[in-house]
Design a protein around this motif. Structure first.
Motif: not given
Ligand code: 5GP
Length: 187
Positions: A32-39, A55-66
């Motif tokens: 069962l995959a563990t998701s990432a969240t900013t909640r 944190t939001i910046p951490e999430f956004e960095e992962k997003l930018r890194n694909g």
């Protein structure tokens, strides 16, 4: 090697899908995959087990890194599935369940057309409201937001492959296990 199967479980929050997915994970020993969240974590939630709390910046960095297979803004927070939680397991022939929202479910279907999309809901809206209040994890504004969003989420049911109506925990676990086992027999 034959790839594993991907199962996506979505539906209004409070419908009980986390409980069912966790039980089925134990019963079938399935990923069962563990998701990432900013909640923010709820009481008792553990980082890395229930979610990767970012944190939001951490999430956004992962997003930018694909690094995300899919992501969405749900109830005003970001949620996303990390590729690292899914790709290598499927490649190794293991089955994986994702418990994610409907926007994410459709993004996954685009990338994995064979993914089995399972929509999970309570018998009635009154049941959903009772469950959301009963779990005592959210304040009134959050409950209202989740109820409002659930009406939109229900419109996605027709785009899913199967539905499970959560009458009892036993029934719903049995239903999800049947879907997973039938898919494995097909292969
Ligand atoms: P909760 O805050 O109650 O844990 O989850 C709220 C909603 O976010 C639920 O509908 C849940 O399925 C969804 N969700 C959890 N993880 C993910 C994810 O990785 N991606 C997406 N798109 N939704 C998620």
């Amino acid at each position: 090697m034959k790839k594993g199967n991907l199962f996506v479980v979505s539906g209004p929050s409070g419908a009980g899908k986390s409980t069912i997915c966790r039980l089925v994970r134990k019963m079938l020993n399935i990923n069962l995959a563990t998701s990432a969240t900013t909640r923010k974590p709820r009481e008792g939630e553990v980082n890395g087990r229930d979610y990767y709390f970012l944190t939001i910046p951490e999430f956004e960095e992962k997003l930018r890194n694909g690094e995300f297979l899919e992501h969405a803004k749900v109830h005003e927070n970001y949620y996303g599935t990390l590729k690292a939680e899914v790709e290598s397991r499927l490649a190794a022939g293991e089955n994986v369940i994702l418990e994610i929202d409907v926007q994410g479910g459709l993004q996954v279907k685009e990338q994995y057309p064979d993914a089995n999309l399972i929509f999970f809901k309570t018998p009635t809206m009154e049941d959903l409201e009772r469950r959301l209040r009963g779990r005592k994890t959210d304040d009134e504004a959050t409950i209202q937001l989740r109820l409002k969003n659930s009406i939109k989420e229900l419109e996605y049911e027709k785009m899913y492959d199967t539905s499970i109506v959560n009458y009892t925990v036993d029934d719903s676990c049995g239903h999800l296990i049947r879907i997973i086992e039938e898919k494995s027999i097909e292969d």
